[in-house]
Design a protein around this motif. Structure first.
Motif, PDB file in Angstrom:
ATOM      1  N   ILE A 306       0.701  -1.467  -0.072  1.00 15.19           N
ATOM      2  CA  ILE A 306      -0.064   0.094   0.229  1.00 15.19           C
ATOM      3  C   ILE A 306       0.775   1.392   0.266  1.00 15.19           C
ATOM      4  CG2 ILE A 306      -2.207  -1.149   0.949  1.00 15.19           C
ATOM      5  CD1 ILE A 306      -0.834  -0.209   3.639  1.00 15.19           C
ATOM      6  N   PHE A 307       1.918   1.090   0.085  1.00 18.13           N
ATOM      7  CA  PHE A 307       2.649   2.143   0.264  1.00 18.13           C
ATOM      8  C   PHE A 307       4.211   2.211  -1.224  1.00 18.13           C
ATOM      9  CE2 PHE A 307       2.305   1.776   5.141  1.00 18.13           C
ATOM     10  CZ  PHE A 307       1.609   2.378   5.467  1.00 18.13           C
ATOM     11  N   MET A 308       3.379   1.931  -1.873  1.00 17.44           N
ATOM     12  CA  MET A 308       5.008   1.723  -3.648  1.00 17.44           C
ATOM     13  C   MET A 308       3.663   2.737  -4.225  1.00 17.44           C
ATOM     14  SD  MET A 308       6.003  -1.740  -2.656  1.00 17.44           S
ATOM     15  CE  MET A 308       7.233  -2.280  -3.617  1.00 17.44           C
ATOM     16  N   TYR A 426       7.398   4.829   0.791  1.00 16.98           N
ATOM     17  CA  TYR A 426       7.427   5.906  -0.220  1.00 16.98           C
ATOM     18  C   TYR A 426       8.211   5.849  -1.145  1.00 16.98           C
ATOM     19  CZ  TYR A 426       3.787   7.929   2.487  1.00 16.98           C
ATOM     20  OH  TYR A 426       1.880   8.179   3.251  1.00 16.98           O
ATOM     21  N   GLU A 427       9.345   4.683  -0.967  1.00 17.10           N
ATOM     22  CA  GLU A 427      10.421   4.326  -1.465  1.00 17.10           C
ATOM     23  C   GLU A 427       9.960   3.980  -3.386  1.00 17.10           C
ATOM     24  OE1 GLU A 427      13.959   0.563  -1.400  1.00 17.10           O
ATOM     25  OE2 GLU A 427      11.579   0.491  -0.697  1.00 17.10           O
ATOM     26  N   CYS A 428      10.666   4.458  -4.141  1.00 23.50           N
ATOM     27  CA  CYS A 428      10.051   4.356  -5.796  1.00 23.50           C
ATOM     28  C   CYS A 428      11.590   3.444  -6.384  1.00 23.50           C
ATOM     29  CB  CYS A 428      10.363   5.804  -6.147  1.00 23.50           C
ATOM     30  SG  CYS A 428       8.677   6.326  -5.962  1.00 23.50           S
ATOM     31  N   SER A 429      11.125   2.726  -7.682  1.00 30.65           N
ATOM     32  CA  SER A 429      11.862   2.020  -7.963  1.00 30.65           C
ATOM     33  C   SER A 429      12.611   3.328  -9.192  1.00 30.65           C
ATOM     34  CB  SER A 429      11.485   1.045  -8.609  1.00 30.65           C
ATOM     35  OG  SER A 429      10.421   1.362  -9.794  1.00 30.65           O
ATOM     36  N   ILE A 445       4.271   8.305  -5.367  1.00 34.01           N
ATOM     37  CA  ILE A 445       3.537   8.629  -4.632  1.00 34.01           C
ATOM     38  C   ILE A 445       2.860   9.191  -3.487  1.00 34.01           C
ATOM     39  CG2 ILE A 445       3.813   6.544  -2.681  1.00 34.01           C
ATOM     40  CD1 ILE A 445       5.922   5.610  -4.113  1.00 34.01           C
ATOM     41  N   HIS A 446       1.591   8.888  -3.813  1.00 30.83           N
ATOM     42  CA  HIS A 446       0.357   9.114  -2.805  1.00 30.83           C
ATOM     43  C   HIS A 446       0.982   9.487  -1.407  1.00 30.83           C
ATOM     44  CE1 HIS A 446      -2.732   8.437  -6.140  1.00 30.83           C
ATOM     45  NE2 HIS A 446      -1.962   9.101  -6.376  1.00 30.83           N
TER      46      HIS A 446
END
Lengths: 571, 1070
Positions: A306-308, A426-429, A445-446
Motif C-alpha cells: 500500500i505504500f508503493m 514511500y520508496e520508489c523504484s 507516490i500518494h
C-alpha cells in the motif's frame, strides 16, 4: 506700450488661444476613459467568474491544490512535525546543521521564528481555508440561469468537498497550533485580526462542516474515476478523529485552560469510525494473505504494497494526496518531495573507487530506537517501515551506462553516512521515479492522510475507553491480522488482552513514520514520558509540559496581529 | 576648392549612400540667387571656429563654417546683415554693405552658465532655470570607455548615484536620483529626444547632451513619472555645412582589479590538518604528510582572463540650412574577464531634419539596436548557490582544472570543478529593437511653436540555452539534454502634441507658456518553452521539434503578458521680469490604466521662484561675483503603480500550483484569486522642496551650485503584509509560480530623502594650458517614516544567515540587523573539562547565563570555548535570542563625491574621473561562505590568523599547540558557538571607497600632419578604467548594487568582479 501695440498683442494672444485650443482640442478628444480601461491578460473578475459549472469545479480544485504544495503536507507536517518531532524518528540527512528547522524540531529546540516551517504551514492552511470560504460563498450563486448545464447534485457534492476540506485544514491547524482564529466566511480585509479561538470553538466549526460534508458527499465508489476526491467515508473518518482528539484532550488535560470546553465523546468516535468500517468501501489490504507483484518482489505483502506506487488509492485509502510525476520543477510540480528526501544519500562516497556512483537521495527521516525496537520479532511491518542493517537498498551505481541499478547492503550505507536507519515507506523504484524525474520534487507516490487501519484503531481505542474490551480486541486484532498475513513468520500474533499501552504500541508500529506519533503522544499526555532522552552526542531533549504540546504561532503572524494573537504560555 | 574636391572624393569611398544623400541635399539649395560672401570665423587667438552658424538676419538662409572656420554664403541683397553665432561665443551681427569677404572674430561668451538646456517639452536658458537641473554634455561622456550611457553618467552629477550592480559585461545599472524615494524602485524616467525611452539603445557617441531633472519644479511636468527624477537625453543631429565623417575606435584589455586572498595548498593542508585533529584527536588523518609536494593552482588565475573590450563608432553628418542628416553606427564588444561571458552591442541610427517652407519643420530618428549576452544571467552572480565565482573561491588549491587525460578533474569531495559549469554552459541572450521617432514643428508666427511627435518601438528578446548530456561526478551531471528558449516581445507607442509660446510684454515681462497632451500604450508578452532529450546534440538539432521524448511530461511551455496605457494633459508657465525675477508653474494631469476608475486621475502641480540677484544694481560694481541666482521650488510629482490590475480582484486559472489530479492522470485546472485587490489604490505622491543657489565668480571661471532638498513620498504604494487568515500567504521565494505578490498594494508608506548637493566648476586658460575641474558632492539622508508599523526582514546569505536587512519606521531602508559582539573569549574565561572520550576541552564560563526551572545554570552559549565570539546579551536575560539583535549599520552611503579634471596643453589632453562613496557598510557574506565550512573547499587566507585551540588527545598529550595569541575569532570546524551562523557585526565592513574610475591621456596631431592622411582631426589616446581603488573593504568590490531595495549591501561571495582596463584609442574626423 501704446494702444496699437496692446491691441496687436491681444490679437496675437487670441489667435494663439484659438489655434492651440483648436489643435489640442481635436487631439485630446481621442483620449477617453476607454483608452485606460484595460482588462488583464489571462484572468477573470472575481465578481463575475463564479457562474458556471466549470468555475465550481475549478474553485474546488484549488481547495485541494495546496496538498501538493512544495514540502507542505509531506515533509513539514507529516515528516517534520508528526514524526521527527517525536521519538519515532530523527531528521537524519546531513547531520544536525542540515536544514536547521527540522533539526530544531527534532531536538525540541524550535522557536517561533523558525519561519520556513511554521510560516508556511500556518500560511498555506489558511490559504486553503480561504479558497474554501470563497467556494462556500460563491457556489450557491450558480444556477440554471447562469449555466444551462447546471447540476444541483454536483454543486451539492462540490459544497460537501469544500466543507470537508475546510474542516480538514482547521483540524490540522488545531493539531499543530491548538486553538486558532476561526474564519468561516470571507471578511473585509481589516476584520481578520482576531485572537485565537479555543480548541473547542475550532472543533465546533469542524464538526458542523463535517456534518454537512457527510450529508453532501458520496461514498468513495460514488465518485467514479475521480477517486481522489473527498468522500463520505473520509468525512466520517475525520469526524471520528476529531472526537478522538477531543476525548483524549478532555481526559488527559483536565484543568488545562487550553482544552477548556472539551468533553469525552468516545461513543461518537466509535459511531463515526464504525460508519467507515461498515460502509464496505474499505479493506485492510493483505488481510486475506494476498500477495502482490512489485519491483521489489513477486511476493510483496499487503502492508508494504500500500505504500508503493501500485498501492496508490488502494482499498485502504480513506483520503490521500494525489501526487503525480509531471516532470515539472519547484512549485509547479504536483508530486511529492518525499521520494527524494528519504532516499539514501552519499552512495557516491561508498563507491568512491568508481566515479559513477550516484548520490541520488538526501537521506532524511531516520527511524529511531523507540520505533525500531518496538516491533515484535517477525513483524513484517518492521521491514516495510525501516531500512536498516542487512537490508538491501536500491541504488544506481552507473546511471550513465543505462539502467544498472543494484541493491546494496544497508551496512555500507551506514558506514558512509552514520545513519542506522532510513524510512522505507514511500520508496520508489528507478523505473517509477528516477528514470523520468525532471523536477526534483515530482515523486508520484500518494501521501496517505487518512488510512483505513488508522480508523480501525480509532475504533479500538474508543471501545477500550468505553470498557468494551472485546470490541477493542476485535479491532486491534484486525490490524494485527493484516500485518501478520502480510508476512510469513506468523507474527504479530493476535492479542488476547488489551491495555492502553497496547494501543500506544499498535499505533506506533502500524502507523510508524506516517506522521501520527507526535500528535498521538500529545493527546495522550505521554510526550514527557517518551520524548525526554539524551542523544548520543550528549544533547538533551526536553519536552516541556504546558509548552511543547503545540507548536508556536509563527512570529511574523504575532507581529502582524499587533499582539492580538498570543502565544500559549512558555513560548 | 581643390582640397574640397579631394575630400569629397574620399568621402565617396566611405559611403556612397551618404554621398548620394548629400547630392540630393545640395541640389535643394541650388535655387538661391544673389551674390556670395565668404570669409573665416575665428576666435580671439585667431583660430578658426568650426561649426559656427552664419545666418542672413531675418531669413532662414544660413550656413555652417567648416573645420577651419571658413564659410561661404549666398546673399540676396547688398544691405543684408549677417549674424555669426557659435556655442560658447557671443553672437555678432555684421552688415554686408556689399563686401565679398567678411572675416569675423567672435568673443568668447564668458557666461557659460547661459547655455540652453533641454527641459520637459521645450528648452530654456540655463540662467533662467528655477528648478534643479544637472547637465552633462556629450563630450564628457565620450571620453569614457563604457558599455552604456548609464555607466557613463557615473559621478557626473550631484545627487545622481549610478551603481553598477556587478562587473558583468552588459550587466544591470541602477540609478538613484536624490535617494531611494520608493520601495517599488528608483528607476528615473528616461526621455530620449522628447519621448519616453531607455538609455540602453543609445551609444554614448550619439549623445549631444543629457539633462537630469531632480526636483519637482523641473520634473513635475512629467507628473506621475517624474517622482524618481527624469533623465532627458538629446541625441546628436546633423548640422548644416560640410559633410563630416567621424570615426572613433578604442581597444582595451581588462583584468580583474583584485583577487580574493585564499589559502594556497600548503596553507590549506595546515588548516585541514588542524581541523581533522580537532575533530578526531586520537586518530586523525592528515590531508597529506608532505604538504610541500602538493601542487598549487590559483583558480582565480585559471578562471579569469585578460578580456578585450573594443568599441567602434562611425558617423556621417551634414546637410544644408534646410535639411540635415546624420547616419551613425556603433559596435561594442566586451568580453568578460570570467570565462564564457561576454557582451556585444550594435547600434544603427539615422537622423534627419527638414525645413518645409516657412512654417514647418519635420524630422525623424530611426534607431536599430541589437545586443548579445553570452553566459549566465546576472542574477546568478547574486547567489552563492548558483554563482561560478563561489565555486572558484572554494576550489581546492591543489586540484588542477583538467587531469592528465584532458578531462575535468574531480574534486576530492564531489563538488563541481568550477570549470565544468562554464565549459558546458551554452547560453545566448539576444535583444533586438527598432524604434522610430518623428516630429512636426509648426511655427505660424514668431514665438509660437506647435510640436507634434510620435514614437513607436518594438523589441524582442530571445534567450537560447542548450544543456548537453555530461557526467562529471555522481552529483554533477546531466542525463537529459535540454533545449530552453524564452522569447519576450515588447511594443509601445507614444503620441504627444504641445505648443510653446514665448513673448515679451512691454520691455521686461517675459512670458513663456506651454500646453499639451500625451498618450502612451505598451504591451509586453513572453513565452518560455523547454524540451528534453534532443535527437543529437549537433547545433541543428537544438530546437523543440527534435526530441526523442514526445510524451507530454517532457515539454513545458509557460507564458504571460501585460499591457498599460495612459494619457496626460500638461501646462507650464514661465514668467520673468527683466530676467531678474523668475517664476515657473507646472501642472500635469495623468490618467493611468493601473488604477481603478475612481483613482485613475492624478494631478501634479509645482511652483518655483528665482531671483537673479547678480542683475541687481548693487551687484554691478564689483567683479568677484559674476552671476548669482537663488531658487526655490515646491511641488508634487508621483509614481505609477509598480504593476497593473491590482485594483480589482481577479481569478486566475493558469497557475500550476492551483491544479490537482483526481483520477490519477488528468490534470484538473484550479482557479482562485491569488492576489488581494485594493480598489482604493492611487498614485504615489512625492512632495519635493528645493532651495538652491547658483553662483559664478571671476567672470564665471569658478562656478558653484548648492541645492538643499527634501523629497517625501507620502502615499507610497506598499505591498502590505496581512494576517494569513486573509488568504494572503505566499512563499516569498516563489512569487512567480504563485501568481505574483499576493499582498494588496496600499498607499501606506512614507519615505523621506533629504540632503544637499554641491557642484563646483573651475575653468581657466593660462596661455596654451586650458584646465577644467568639476566636482560634485551629495549628502544624503534616507528615512522610512511609515510602513504601517511593519518590520520587513530580508536578505539571506550562506546556509544560515537570514533576515540580514531590516526595514522599519524611523530608520533608513534596509539596515543591517543582528548581534553585536565584544571581542572573543580568552583562556582566562575557561575551565578545562574532560569529555566522554577522554579528550580535554576548555569551556567558557565567563558569559551570560540564566537559571532553568530546576535551578541549573544555563549558559547563553553553552558550548563556547576560548577564541569564540562574545555575542552581547543586550537585554541581560542570560540568553542569546532574537531580542538581543540590534541595528548594525547602513548599506546606504551618506556622502558621494566625484571629481573630473581636464587639461589641455598644445596637442595634449588629459582627463580623469574620481568617484567615491562614503558612509555605507557592506555585509561581507564571503566570510560566511569561505570561513565556515565543515566540509572541504578552500577558505579565505585570513583563516590562518584565526584563534585555534590547543588540542590534546585522550592520553593528555598536546598534539597541536593551536594559536591562542590570535585576536580573530576561532577556527571552529564544529560551529559550536555559531560564530559564523549568527548574523553579527563581524560581517559588517566599511564600504567606503575612492576610485580612479577613468584616466585618459590624448594627443591631437597638428592638422598639417593629420591632413596627410586626409583627416582634419586625429587624436590618439591611452586610458585606463578602475586603475586605482582605495577601500578598506576586503571583498571583491565595494562598488555594488542590489536589485532589491529591501536587501542592499550584501556581498554574496558570488558577484562578478569589476574589471580594470587599459585601453588605447583613436578619434578621426574627415
Amino acid at each position: 506700450m501704446n494702444m496699437k501695440q496692446f491691441k496687436s498683442i491681444c490679437m496675437k494672444t487670441m489667435n494663439i488661444k484659438y489655434i492651440s485650443a483648436a489643435i489640442l482640442g481635436l487631439l485630446m478628444m481621442a483620449c477617453s476613459e476607454d483608452f485606460v480601461d484595460l482588462k488583464p491578460i489571462a484572468s477573470g473578475s472575481e465578481a463575475t467568474y463564479y457562474t458556471t459549472m466549470t468555475s465550481a469545479d475549478q474553485a474546488i480544485t484549488a481547495c485541494y491544490s495546496n496538498f501538493c504544495m512544495e514540502k507542505l503536507w509531506d515533509l513539514t507536517i507529516m515528516m517534520g512535525m508528526g514524526s521527527i518531532a517525536s521519538d519515532e524518528a530523527e531528521a537524519g540527512a546531513g547531520g544536525k546543521t542540515d536544514v536547521l528547522a527540522y533539526n530544531h524540531i527534532d531536538q525540541l529546540r524550535h522557536t517561533s521564528s523558525e519561519a520556513d516551517i511554521f510560516d508556511w504551514t500556518w500560511g498555506y492552511l489558511y490559504k486553503t481555508i480561504n479558497y474554501c470560504n470563497v467556494a462556500i460563498l460563491r457556489l450557491p450563486d450558480i444556477s440554471i440561469d447562469s449555466d444551462p448545464t447546471y447540476d444541483a447534485t454536483l454543486i451539492k457534492e462540490r459544497m460537501g468537498e469544500a466543507y470537508f476540506l475546510r474542516a480538514f485544514n482547521y483540524f490540522t491547524l488545531s493539531q499543530i497550533y491548538g486553538g486558532v482564529p476561526v474564519y468561516d466566511k470571507i471578511l473585509a480585509v481589516d476584520e481578520y485580526n482576531k485572537p485565537r479561538n479555543s480548541i473547542a470553538e475550532v472543533y465546533a466549526l469542524i464538526k458542523s462542516d463535517l456534518a454537512k460534508a457527510i450529508e453532501d458527499l458520496p461514498e468513495r465508489d460514488g465518485w467514479g474515476a475521480d477517486i481522489g476526491r473527498a468522500s463520505k467515508g473520509a468525512a466520517n473518518a475525520l469526524m471520528a478523529k476529531v472526537y478522538l482528539y477531543e476525548s483524549s484532550y478532555a481526559k488527559y488535560y483536565t484543568g488545562d485552560e487550553r482544552f477548556e470546553g472539551l468533553t469525552q465523546h468516545w461513543d461518537s468516535v466509535s459511531y463515526y469510525a464504525r460508519k467507515v468500517i461498515n460502509s464496505g468501501q474499505y479493506k485492510l489490504v493483505g488481510i486475506d494473505g494476498e500477495r502482490f507483484s512489485t519491483w521489489r518482489s513477486d511476493n510483496t505483502g499487503g502492508y508494504q504494497w500500500i505504500f508503493m506506487l501500485a498501492g496508490n488509492n488502494s482499498k485502504e485509502s480513506v483520503f490521500e494526496i494525489q501526487n503525480t510525476q509531471d516532470g515539472q520543477a519547484w512549485f509547479y510540480t504536483r508530486g511529492t518531495a518525499l521520494c527524494r528526501w528519504t532516499a539514501p544519500r552519499k552512495l557516491n562516497t561508498i563507491y568512491s573507487e568508481t566515479t559513477d556512483g550516484v548520490d541520488y537521495g538526501w537521506g532524511w527521516w531516520s527511524p529511531a530506537k523507540a520505533l525500531t525496537s518496538a516491533y515484535e520479532t517477525g513483524d513484517p511491518r518492521y521491514k516495510a517501515t525501516v531500512m536498516t542493517e542487512g537490508d538491501s537498498v536500491l541504488c544506481n551505481v552507473a546511471s550513465d551506462k543505462g539502467v544498472a541499478w543494484r541493491t546494496v547492503n544497508f551496512n555500507i550505507l551506514k558506514a558512509a553516512t552514520g545513519l542506522n536507519t532510513l524510512s522505507r515507506k514511500y520508496e520508489c523504484s528507478y523505473e517509477e521515479y528516477w528514470k523520468n524525474s525532471k523536477g526534483w520534487q515530482d515523486g508520484p507516490i500518494h501521501v496517505k492522510l487518512i488510512r483505513y487501519a488508522d480508523v480501525v484503531l480509532f475504533a479500538a481505542e474508543a471501545e477500550f475507553e468505553m470498557g468494551n474490551t472485546d470490541k477493542a480486541l476485535e479491532y486491534i486484532n484486525m490490524v494485527r491480522t493484516r500485518a501478520r498475513m502480510s508476512g510469513d513468520t506468523g507474527s504479530p500474533a493476535n492479542l488476547t488482552s488489551i491495555s492502553h499501552d497496547d494501543i500506544v504500541h499498535e499505533r506506533l508500529v502500524e502507523l510508524g513514520c506516517e506522521g501520527h506519533r507526535f500528535f498521538d503522544l500529545v493527546r495522550w499526555n505521554l510526550a514527557t514520558k517518551y520524548l525526554n532522552h539524551t542523544l548520543a552526542d550528549g544533547d538533551e531533549i526536553v519536552f516541556v509540559p504546558g509548552k511543547h504540546e503545540f507548536f508556536p504561532i509563527p512570529e511574523q503572524q504575532i507581529g502582524l496581529s499587533n499582539g492580538v494573537l498570543k502565544q500559549y504560555s512558555g513560548w | 576648392m581643390k582640397t574640397r574636391k579631394r575630400k569629397f572624393y574620399q568621402l565617396q569611398l566611405f559611403n556612397k549612400m551618404a554621398a548620394l544623400l548629400i547630392f540630393f541635399i545640395l541640389s535643394l539649395s541650388a535655387y538661391s540667387q544673389g551674390f556670395v560672401v565668404s570669409g573665416t570665423v575665428v576666435d580671439k587667438s585667431n583660430a578658426g571656429i568650426p561649426g559656427a552658424t552664419v545666418l542672413v538676419k531675418g531669413t532662414t538662409n544660413g550656413v555652417i563654417s567648416d573645420l577651419d572656420g571658413k564659410y561661404s554664403i549666398r546673399v540676396a541683397v547688398k544691405d543684408a546683415i549677417l549674424q555669426f553665432s557659435s556655442v560658447g561665443f557671443l553672437s555678432k551681427d555684421v552688415p554686408v554693405k556689399g563686401q565679398a569677404v567678411i572675416n569675423v572674430s567672435l568673443e568668447e561668451d564668458l557666461k557659460q552658465i547661459d547655455e540652453i538646456v533641454v527641459v520637459g517639452y521645450g528648452v530654456q536658458k540655463k540662467s533662467d532655470l528655477t528648478g534643479s537641473v544637472s547637465s552633462v554634455s556629450g563630450e564628457q561622456l565620450t571620453k569614457l570607455a563604457v558599455s552604456g550611457v548609464d555607466q557613463a553618467l557615473q559621478g557626473k552629477a550631484a545627487g545622481v548615484n549610478v551603481i553598477q550592480n556587478t562587473g558583468m559585461p552588459g550587466g544591470e545599472i541602477s540609478i538613484q536620483i536624490r535617494g531611494i524615494s520608493s520601495i517599488n524602485g528608483t528607476a528615473p524616467l528616461v526621455i530620449v529626444d522628447g519621448m519616453p525611452g531607455s538609455l540602453s539603445g543609445i551609444s554614448p557617441d550619439n549623445i549631444e547632451s543629457i539633462e537630469i531633472l531632480k526636483d519637482a519644479s523641473s520634473a513635475a511636468i512629467y507628473g506621475s513619472s517624474g517622482g524618481n527624477g527624469v533623465i532627458l537625453v538629446t541625441t546628436k543631429k546633423g548640422k548644416a555645412g560640410k559633410t563630416n565623417v567621424s570615426f572613433n575606435y578604442y581597444r582595451g584589455y581588462q583584468d580583474p582589479w583584485k583577487q580574493i586572498d585564499v589559502l594556497n595548498s600548503q596553507e590549506y593542508a595546515e588548516v585541514i590538518n588542524y581541523i581533522n585533529k580537532y575533530k578526531n584527536p586520537n586518530s586523525y588523518v592528515p590531508l597529506t604528510t608532505q604538504p610541500d609536494t602538493l601542487p598549487n593552482y590559483n583558480w582565480q588565475d585559471i578562471m579569469f582572463r585578460t578580456a578585450i573590450m573594443e568599441n567602434c563608432d562611425l558617423s556621417i553628418s551634414g546637410g544644408n540650412e534646410n535639411s540635415q542628416f546624420l547616419v551613425s553606427g556603433n559596435i561594442l564588444r566586451q568580453d568578460g574577464i570570467l570565462l564564457n561571458s561576454g557582451y556585444k552591442k550594435y547600434n544603427f541610427r539615422i537622423v534627419s531634419d527638414h525645413k518645409l517652407g516657412k512654417y514647418f519643420k519635420v524630422g525623424e530618428i530611426v534607431n536599430y539596436g541589437q545586443s548579445h549576452n553570452e553566459g549566465y544571467d546576472e542574477w546568478v552572480f547574486r547567489s552563492e548557490y548558483n554563482s561560478p565565482i563561489t565555486g572558484i573561491l572554494k576550489m581546492y588549491p591543489y586540484v588542477p582544472p583538467y587531469d592528465e587525460n584532458g578531462k575535468w578533474s574531480i574534486s576530492p569531495n564531489g563538488e563541481s570543478n568550477p570549470i565544468v559549469a562554464l565549459d558546458v554552459l551554452d547560453r545566448q541572450k539576444n535583444n533586438y529593437s527598432v524604434d522610430g521617432n518623428a516630429y512636426l514643428d509648426i511655427t505660424p508666427f514668431k514665438g509660437f511653436v506647435f510640436t507634434s511627435r510620435i514614437k513607436g518601438a518594438i523589441s524582442f528578446g530571445v534567450t537560447d540555452e542548450f544543456k548537453k548530456v555530461y557526467s562529471y561526478s555522481p552529483t554533477v551531471k546531466n542525463d537529459h539534454s535540454e533545449v530552453d528558449k524564452e522569447i519576450t516581445q515588447y511594443s509601445e507607442w507614444t503620441f504627444q502634441n504641445f505648443a510653446n509660446y514665448n513673448t515679451t510684454l512691454g520691455e521686461k515681462h517675459n512670458i513663456g507658456a506651454m500646453v499639451g497632451m500625451e498618450a502612451h500604450a505598451d504591451k509586453s508578452s513572453n513565452m518560455k518553452g523547454l524540451r528534453y532529450d534532443v535527437l543529437s546534440e549537433i547545433d541543428e538539432n537544438q530546437f523543440f521539434d527534435a526530441s526523442t521524448d514526445n510524451s507530454s511530461v517532457a515539454q513545458i511551455v509557460t507564458g504571460g503578458g501585460d499591457h498599460n496605457s495612459n494619457y496626460s494633459y500638461f501646462a507650464r508657465l514661465n514668467y520673468d521680469y527683466a530676467s531678474k525675477y523668475l517664476l515657473t508653474v507646472n501642472f500635469r494631469q495623468d490618467v493611468s490604466s493601473r488604477f481603478g476608475p475612481s483613482n485613475r486621475k492624478g494631478n501634479f502641480t509645482s511652483f518655483s521662484l528665482g531671483w537673479k540677484f547678480s542683475e541687481e544694481q548693487f551687484m554691478k560694481n564689483q567683479d568677484i561675483v559674476s552671476f548669482g541666482k537663488l531658487r526655490f521650488g515646491y511641488g508634487e510629482t508621483g509614481a505609477n503603480a509598480p504593476e497593473g490590475f491590482r485594483y480589482s480582484p481577479e481569478v486566475v486559472q493558469n497557475l500550476a500550483c492551483l491544479n490537482y489530479i483526481f483520477d490519477g492522470s488528468t490534470i484538473s485546472q484550479g482557479a482562485a484569486s491569488v492576489q488581494i485587490a485594493n480598489p482604493g489604490m492611487k498614485w504615489e505622491t512625492m512632495i519635493m522642496k528645493n532651495a538652491g543657489v547658483d553662483l559664478g565668480f571671476f567672470k564665471n571661471a569658478f562656478t558653484l551650485n548648492i541645492d538643499l532638498f527634501e523629497k517625501e513620498n507620502v502615499d507610497m504604494l506598499y505591498y502590505k503584509s496581512l494576517l494569513a487568515g486573509t488568504g494572503v500567504y505566499q512563499n516569498p521565494s516563489y512569487l512567480y509560480q504563485l501568481g505574483g505578490d499576493a499582498r494588496p498594494l496600499m498607499n501606506l508608506g512614507q519615505i523621506r530623502n533629504s540632503g544637499m548637493e554641491i557642484t563646483m566648476g573651475y575653468k581657466k586658460s593660462l596661455g596654451e594650458l586650458k584646465m577644467g575641474i568639476d566636482a560634485n558632492m551629495t549628502f544624503l539622508k534616507n528615512k522610512v517614516i511609515d510602513i504601517a508599523g511593519d518590520t520587513i526582514s530580508q536578505g539571506t546569505t550562506g546556509n544560515s544567515l537570514k533576515n540580514i536587512c531590516r526595514t522599519v519606521e524611523g530608520m533608513p531602508m534596509s539596515q543591517f540587523w543582528g548581534f553585536k559582539t565584544d571581542g572573543i573569549f580568552s583562556m582566562d574565561d575557561a575551565y578545562w573539562e574532560t569529555d566522554k572520550k577522554g579528550n580535554r576541552i576548555p569551556y567558557v564560563t565567563n558569559q551570560p547565563f540564566s537559571f532553568n526551572a530546576k535551578g541549573d545554570t544555563v549558559y547563553a552559549s553553552p558550548r563556547a570555548k576560548p577564541g569564540d565570539i562574545r555575542f552581547i546579551d543586550r537585554n541581560g536575560d542570560g540568553k542569546l535570542t532574537d531580542e538581543d539583535k540590534t541595528f548594525l549599520g547602513s548599506p546606504i552611503p551618506t556622502f558621494l563625491f566625484s571629481v573630473a579634471c581636464n587639461f589641455e596643453y598644445k596637442g595634449f589632453d588629459f582627463s580623469m574621473n574620481i568617484q567615491s562613496s562614503w558612509g555605507n557598510k557592506i555585509f561581507n557574506g564571503a566570510k560566511a561562505e569561505l570561513m565556515n565550512q565543515d566540509v572541504g573547499g578552500n577558505r579565505l587566507a585570513t583563516v590562518l590568523d584565526q584563534y585555534r585551540l590547543p588540542i590534546y588527545d585522550s592520553n593528555g598529550n598536546l598534539i597541536d599547540e593551536g594559536n591562542t595569541d590570535a585576536t580573530l575569532f576561532r577556527l571552529d570546524p564544529k560551529g559550536d558557538n555559531q560564530n559564523l551562523t549568527r548574523v553579527s557585526d563581524i560581517f559588517i565592513e566599511d564600504g567606503s571607497y575612492v576610485r580612479l574610475k577613468n584616466i585618459q591621456l590624448g594627443y591631437t596631431l597638428p592638422t598639417n600632419i593629420s591632413m596627410k592622411i586626409g583627416a582634419q582631426y586625429l587624436r590618439i589616446y591611452l586610458g585606463a578604467k578602475n586603475l586605482l581603488t582605495f577601500t578598506k573593504y576586503s571583498g571583491f568590490d565595494p562598488e555594488m548594487g542590489s536589485s532589491n531595495l529591501l536587501e542592499q549591501g550584501i556581498d554574496h561571495a558570488a558577484s562578478y568582479p569589476q574589471a580594470r582596463m587599459i585601453l588605447m584609442g583613436i578619434n578621426l574626423k574627415f
